[in-house]
Design a protein around this motif. Structure first.
Motif, mmCIF file in Angstrom:
data_model
loop_
_atom_site.group_PDB
_atom_site.id
_atom_site.type_symbol
_atom_site.label_atom_id
_atom_site.label_comp_id
_atom_site.label_asym_id
_atom_site.label_seq_id
_atom_site.Cartn_x
_atom_site.Cartn_y
_atom_site.Cartn_z
ATOM 1 N N GLU A 15 -0.214 3.746 1.702
ATOM 2 C CA GLU A 15 -1.073 3.651 2.886
ATOM 3 C C GLU A 15 -2.489 3.206 2.505
ATOM 4 O O GLU A 15 -3.092 2.377 3.178
ATOM 5 C CB GLU A 15 -1.125 4.997 3.616
ATOM 6 C CG GLU A 15 0.180 5.318 4.327
ATOM 7 C CD GLU A 15 0.231 6.763 4.807
ATOM 8 O OE1 GLU A 15 -0.782 7.282 5.299
ATOM 9 O OE2 GLU A 15 1.313 7.386 4.677
ATOM 10 N N ALA A 41 -2.459 -0.503 1.770
ATOM 11 C CA ALA A 41 -2.346 -1.320 2.984
ATOM 12 C C ALA A 41 -3.701 -1.417 3.691
ATOM 13 O O ALA A 41 -4.115 -2.495 4.119
ATOM 14 C CB ALA A 41 -1.283 -0.739 3.913
ATOM 15 N N VAL A 42 -4.398 -0.275 3.806
ATOM 16 C CA VAL A 42 -5.704 -0.290 4.480
ATOM 17 C C VAL A 42 -6.707 -1.100 3.667
ATOM 18 O O VAL A 42 -7.396 -1.990 4.195
ATOM 19 C CB VAL A 42 -6.231 1.153 4.710
ATOM 20 C CG1 VAL A 42 -7.678 1.127 5.183
ATOM 21 C CG2 VAL A 42 -5.354 1.886 5.721
ATOM 22 N N LEU A 97 -6.021 -4.842 3.819
ATOM 23 C CA LEU A 97 -6.371 -5.420 5.119
ATOM 24 C C LEU A 97 -7.887 -5.619 5.236
ATOM 25 O O LEU A 97 -8.367 -6.648 5.730
ATOM 26 C CB LEU A 97 -5.855 -4.494 6.226
ATOM 27 C CG LEU A 97 -5.944 -4.955 7.675
ATOM 28 C CD1 LEU A 97 -5.216 -6.284 7.865
ATOM 29 C CD2 LEU A 97 -5.344 -3.901 8.599
ATOM 30 N N ARG A 134 -9.040 -8.570 3.116
ATOM 31 C CA ARG A 134 -8.739 -9.831 3.807
ATOM 32 C C ARG A 134 -9.755 -10.092 4.920
ATOM 33 O O ARG A 134 -10.189 -11.220 5.124
ATOM 34 C CB ARG A 134 -7.319 -9.791 4.375
ATOM 35 C CG ARG A 134 -6.231 -9.985 3.316
ATOM 36 C CD ARG A 134 -4.862 -9.485 3.769
ATOM 37 N NE ARG A 134 -4.509 -9.909 5.098
ATOM 38 C CZ ARG A 134 -3.566 -10.815 5.386
ATOM 39 N NH1 ARG A 134 -2.878 -11.377 4.430
ATOM 40 N NH2 ARG A 134 -3.294 -11.130 6.627
ATOM 41 N N VAL A 154 1.026 -11.507 8.399
ATOM 42 C CA VAL A 154 1.247 -10.141 7.939
ATOM 43 C C VAL A 154 2.622 -10.071 7.282
ATOM 44 O O VAL A 154 3.622 -10.470 7.885
ATOM 45 C CB VAL A 154 1.192 -9.177 9.141
ATOM 46 C CG1 VAL A 154 1.726 -7.820 8.771
ATOM 47 C CG2 VAL A 154 -0.225 -9.084 9.685
ATOM 48 N N ALA A 171 3.793 -1.596 7.843
ATOM 49 C CA ALA A 171 2.673 -1.156 7.001
ATOM 50 C C ALA A 171 1.344 -1.568 7.621
ATOM 51 O O ALA A 171 0.377 -0.794 7.620
ATOM 52 C CB ALA A 171 2.810 -1.728 5.590
ATOM 53 N N ALA A 172 1.295 -2.788 8.172
ATOM 54 C CA ALA A 172 0.052 -3.262 8.802
ATOM 55 C C ALA A 172 -0.288 -2.410 10.019
ATOM 56 O O ALA A 172 -1.458 -2.072 10.244
ATOM 57 C CB ALA A 172 0.191 -4.727 9.199
ATOM 58 N N GLN A 188 0.531 0.739 10.564
ATOM 59 C CA GLN A 188 0.025 2.034 10.092
ATOM 60 C C GLN A 188 -1.394 1.892 9.562
ATOM 61 O O GLN A 188 -2.229 2.786 9.751
ATOM 62 C CB GLN A 188 0.945 2.593 9.007
ATOM 63 C CG GLN A 188 2.277 3.029 9.588
ATOM 64 C CD GLN A 188 3.010 3.990 8.690
ATOM 65 O OE1 GLN A 188 2.693 4.111 7.503
ATOM 66 N NE2 GLN A 188 3.988 4.677 9.221
ATOM 67 N N ALA A 189 -1.664 0.785 8.877
ATOM 68 C CA ALA A 189 -3.008 0.574 8.325
ATOM 69 C C ALA A 189 -4.028 0.457 9.461
ATOM 70 O O ALA A 189 -5.101 1.059 9.400
ATOM 71 C CB ALA A 189 -3.030 -0.672 7.442
ATOM 72 N N VAL A 190 -3.699 -0.307 10.508
ATOM 73 C CA VAL A 190 -4.613 -0.466 11.646
ATOM 74 C C VAL A 190 -4.847 0.891 12.317
ATOM 75 O O VAL A 190 -5.983 1.254 12.644
ATOM 76 C CB VAL A 190 -4.038 -1.478 12.674
ATOM 77 C CG1 VAL A 190 -4.796 -1.415 13.999
ATOM 78 C CG2 VAL A 190 -4.085 -2.892 12.097
ATOM 79 N N LEU A 196 -6.112 -9.356 9.856
ATOM 80 C CA LEU A 196 -4.763 -9.717 10.336
ATOM 81 C C LEU A 196 -4.616 -11.229 10.508
ATOM 82 O O LEU A 196 -3.535 -11.777 10.334
ATOM 83 C CB LEU A 196 -4.482 -9.020 11.679
ATOM 84 C CG LEU A 196 -4.318 -7.497 11.627
ATOM 85 C CD1 LEU A 196 -4.315 -6.922 13.040
ATOM 86 C CD2 LEU A 196 -3.043 -7.095 10.898
#
Lengths: 195, 195
Positions: free
Chosen positions: A180, A183-184, A187, A190, B146, B151-152, B154-156, B192
């Motif tokens: 997790e 992933a955060v 992101l 990016r 993505v 996973a994205a 959950q990250a958001v 994203l």
């Protein structure tokens, strides 16, 4: 201990020891003085009130993390994107170790943090300031495209709260937490690098 | 009230009213029955235990937010990036209104959430699932890049915790909170969309 040998640092070490042993509700300045073999008057010569002593020991605890992160921030050799990931990982590791290795002391400091909002505010300002420096470095080097580095730094810090806010400490033992975190942080990187 | 008129929905409405009035520690099934003018046996015919009733009323409370967000998620006309920002704004607004408009009821539900970890888990899974659908829509349309939509999502969700986790409710009254929300959500959108 002779009065000459009694430094603020020795008092703070003893205070942490007493807090660990008795917990924040029961720890007293008399306990601290007893550990050091001095009168409580000698302790009060360095810290004028019990509240001042508790604030100072909390500041010292948070200061250790700040110092470790400041080293990463200041490293001129590391490019901003890897430095920021490194910095966020180090912050998460530091908090996680504090929570996992010594849960009683962590719980104690969580209580103290609730008492000293000024100390916490200063700590958060220091950390966001470090993130801002890294983002500014990345903007200078053309790898980050960020209009407002201060706002971006606060956004990065807030978006990673799950990995440093003590309120989430119970989640840090989950087996999926590392994925997790990646992933955060991926992101966010990016987002900072976007054209 | 006649037994025929006693629906689960009427019982849950009365339960919320009783919780608002007496707080979670004192509210009883007898209070609920009294509000409805029925015997407590009639209430137990619909909800077999007090715990089941409390869980159901919590689920209903969370379900209202889920339903409002599901409408946004299902809107075929809105492109994924604006839809996701819209969705996150709506979630923040919904939580903020619940916290601000009726603080006693919000505090009550915060206690109930602590009792019903299964209900909370289901709520979070539902919300992350909606974010995932929006991200998948954006990937299909070529506006999001993505690798792993789950996973994205959950990250958001985790990166915006400051704007929906009830633990941060005291921060939602700060004058800077809107700007902070925009900075985080903007950074995530850029992440994203990155090539």
């Amino acid at each position: 201990m002779t009065p000459e040998a009694l430094t603020p640092e020795r008092i703070l070490e003893a205070t942490e020891e007493v807090l660990r042993r008795h917990g924040p509700a029961k720890a007293t300045v008399v306990d601290v003085a007893r550990v050091l073999g001095v009168s409580h008057g000698s302790v009060y010569r360095h810290f004028r009130t019990k509240a001042a002593l508790r604030e100072a020991v909390t500041e010292r605890w948070l200061g250790r993390t700040e110092a470790a992160l400041a080293k990463i921030t200041a490293d001129a050799g590391e490019p901003a994107p890897t430095k920021l990931e490194h910095w966020l990982t180090e912050l998460f590791e530091a908090k996680r170790h504090k929570a996992g290795d010594d849960p009683e002391l962590f719980a104690t400091y969580t209580v103290l943090l609730g008492e000293s909002s000024g100390v916490v505010e200063r700590h958060l300002t220091e950390l966001v300031g470090q993130v801002r420096q890294i983002i500014e470095q990345g903007s200078r080097d053309g790898v980050f495209t960020v209009g407002d580095p201060e706002a971006a730094a606060q956004a990065v810090f807030s978006a990673t709260a799950r990995f440093h806010d003590p309120g989430y400490a119970p989640d840090w033992r989950r087996p999926t937490i590392e994925a997790e975190f990646s992933a955060v942080s991926g992101l966010l990187m990016r987002g900072l690098r976007a054209p």
